[in-house]
Every structure is written in structure tokens, then in C-alpha cells.
Design an enzyme around this catalytic site. Sequence first.
Site, PDB file in Angstrom:
ATOM      1  N   CYS A  33       0.804  -1.222   0.000  1.00 52.72           N
ATOM      2  CA  CYS A  33       0.000   0.000   0.000  1.00 52.72           C
ATOM      3  C   CYS A  33       0.838   1.273   0.000  1.00 52.72           C
ATOM      4  O   CYS A  33       0.330   2.349  -0.315  1.00 52.72           O
ATOM      5  CB  CYS A  33      -0.948   0.014   1.197  1.00 52.72           C
ATOM      6  SG  CYS A  33      -2.176  -1.308   1.159  1.00 52.72           S
ATOM      7  N   HIS A  77      -9.453   3.174  -1.863  1.00 48.63           N
ATOM      8  CA  HIS A  77      -8.041   2.852  -1.677  1.00 48.63           C
ATOM      9  C   HIS A  77      -7.546   1.937  -2.805  1.00 48.63           C
ATOM     10  O   HIS A  77      -7.337   0.749  -2.597  1.00 48.63           O
ATOM     11  CB  HIS A  77      -7.870   2.179  -0.308  1.00 48.63           C
ATOM     12  CG  HIS A  77      -6.484   1.791   0.051  1.00 48.63           C
ATOM     13  ND1 HIS A  77      -5.350   2.443  -0.430  1.00 48.63           N
ATOM     14  CD2 HIS A  77      -6.022   0.794   0.863  1.00 48.63           C
ATOM     15  CE1 HIS A  77      -4.277   1.871   0.080  1.00 48.63           C
ATOM     16  NE2 HIS A  77      -4.645   0.865   0.858  1.00 48.63           N
ATOM     17  N   CYS A 125       0.460   2.309   6.229  1.00 47.20           N
ATOM     18  CA  CYS A 125       0.774   0.922   6.578  1.00 47.20           C
ATOM     19  C   CYS A 125       0.724   0.077   5.310  1.00 47.20           C
ATOM     20  O   CYS A 125       0.010   0.399   4.351  1.00 47.20           O
ATOM     21  CB  CYS A 125      -0.212   0.393   7.609  1.00 47.20           C
ATOM     22  SG  CYS A 125      -1.934   0.394   7.077  1.00 47.20           S
TER      23      CYS A 125
END
Length: 378
Positions: A89, A334, A364
Amino acid sequence: MSRPVIVDAIRTPYGRRGGALSGLHAVDLLGRAQRGILERTGVDPASIGEVIGGCVTQAGEQSGNVVRFAWLHQGFPDDIGSTTIDAQCGSAQQAVHLVAAQVAAGYVDAGIACGVEAMSRVPLLANLGDGTVGRPRPDDWTVDLPAQYEAADRIAERRGLTRADLDAFGLRSQQRARAAWDAGLFAGQVIEVKLPDGTVVTRDEGLRDTSLEALAGLRTIREGGLHTAGTASQISDGATAALVMSEDRARAEGLRPRGRIVAQTLLGAEPRYLLDGPVRAGERLLERTGMSIGDIDLFEVNEAFAAVPLSFARVHGVDEDRLNVNGGAIALGHPVGSTGVRLIASVLDELERRDQQLAMVAICAGGAQVTGAIIERV
């Protein structure tokens, strides 16, 4: 040594799973972001030194160096090199870090950092294949590295966060994102996407009308857990791009730098808690700069799950009025390989609106890692 600056950062709208952008190939989607940043800044693509971009699930339509294919598909010069990276990510944020490092070292004086994920078309874990070539972890693997949703619940339990705390944060993300859209606060970072049928997509599709009562009624992701679909990031389609240049070249071309990276990091997090890395990134960034939490005006901590930014805020003593002030991935979406640039674009916009100076961005990432940076408005 050249001083790298962020000249601009943009993104496509974020489409929901199966939504308006789901018909676009990842190469097309990312190419539009690459073109968008060049057109908005007026920079000649032939003068770009390198393109580095993030993509997490490098399989199928996103395999074979999607950043390179996107560049070529736009008809840009074929002698410009491109690299696709996977820092999970944190991929797009790490792409910004790498381009800035190239500029600082003097290897290039302009580069594009970008990212994409077409999650409707290439689902997470699609790169694991059918098992005929094995799995990422060997049979004798013993590290306690849980699934993301289990890790998120572990973080909540570690910090004493209740289901009500998480639901309240999920509602706040939705309310803040809607208020930001209604006030036109995302207009500066979002470029429109015209679809083959002529439809023009201009707005994120993840915003939901909800309430604490509705969120409280949602089933948890795992039995006995704490997080729900209302307190987790959304599966989305989207792309981002940022232009990073040497300050000398930017000013020579009449471009106004918007920000610079004061400090950056890619760290390992505690495997047992997987996603709690922003806490550690914050510590490292403050150590490197000699700053304190009170020196930072704004914080963007990616909302993979509500417990992640809440954990960061509790440990570091960050007030909610400085954290994810315009909502986050719970509301906006996302697309995992792209999100890092979105967060940087958001803090650049907000620092300018508030006439403030410093922001911290932390994301994260899978494999128990985290990307982080302190960004200074120029």
C-alpha cells in the site's frame, strides 16, 4: 546535490468496485494520470528523466511493468525509462521517495512518481496464481503475520479501541470527505476521466450516506472481530501522478514548487500487528528531524482500517482536528498502488489552504511495513 521539490500531484477520481472506472484497463487508467500531470504543469514528456510507479497486484493486466506500458500507450517518447515497484500500500509514496532520491543524487532533474490499481479487474492476491508455481511463504514459515483484518482487530485491542470508537471514526471519514467534496476542496487534485461512451467521471464514488446506527448494524469482517465494511478501506479503481523536479529546474521553467520532502522512510513494522507501522514511522521521522509532534500541522495516516490512524493518534497524542481532515480511504477509496500520491496531494492542498507549513504522511503496508514522510510546504 540538487534539492528535489514536488511541483504538483494529481489523481483520477476513485471509482468503486464495479463502478464507472471498472471498464478501463490499468494501462489506460495510469496513462491518463501520467498525461494529466504533464499537461497541467506544461512539462515536455521528452524532458522527464525517469518514471517510477507503484502497483501491488502485478498480474494479468497489471503485469509486465504497467508503468512502462502506460507511458508508451500515451504515445510518449520511448527512450524514457520506467520502473514499476511493489511496496504494497505504500507503493506510490515510495515511488515519490525514489524519484526524489534520483533528483537529489543528480541522476535526473525531473521525474514522475505515480501509481495505479484497477482492483475491479485485477483483484488483490490475483498474482498468487493457481498454486502451480508455489506460494510466497514456505511450508516451514513460523512468523506470526496475520491477515490484514485480523491485524486491524489486534491493533484495536492493543490500544483499547472499542467497536463504538471504530464506528465513530468511520462515520467521521465519510462526513469529512463529503464536506470536502461539497466545498470543492478536491477540485485541485482530481482530473476528470472521459469514458469511451462519452461519460465524464469527476467525483469519487465511495462516499456513502450513513449513521452510527447503520454502522453499528453491520456485520464484522471476521467472527468476534471489531471492524466492518464501514470501518475498512474500500476496494477501488484509480491512478495518481506527481511531478518531482530539482528546484533549480522548476524555477527556471517558471514552475512554482509546492513542497519538499524533509525526511522519508520505509520501515518494517511489528509482524504480529502488521498494520501498526505508522506509529513506528512517526517515531523514526521525528528522530531524524529533531521535531516533535507539536511541530507538525497536519497528519495523513491511511485509513486501511479505522484502528490504524486511531492507534497512531493515541500513541503520538494527535488531535482529531489535525488528522485526515478531509476524510480518507474509508470514504474515498483505496486503489492500493496509487494511494501514496493521493495523501501527498491532499496535504499539499490543505497546507496551502490553511497557510501552514508541515505535514506527516504515513501508510501501513502488507508484509508488515510502512512508508512515511514529513512534507514541507514551499
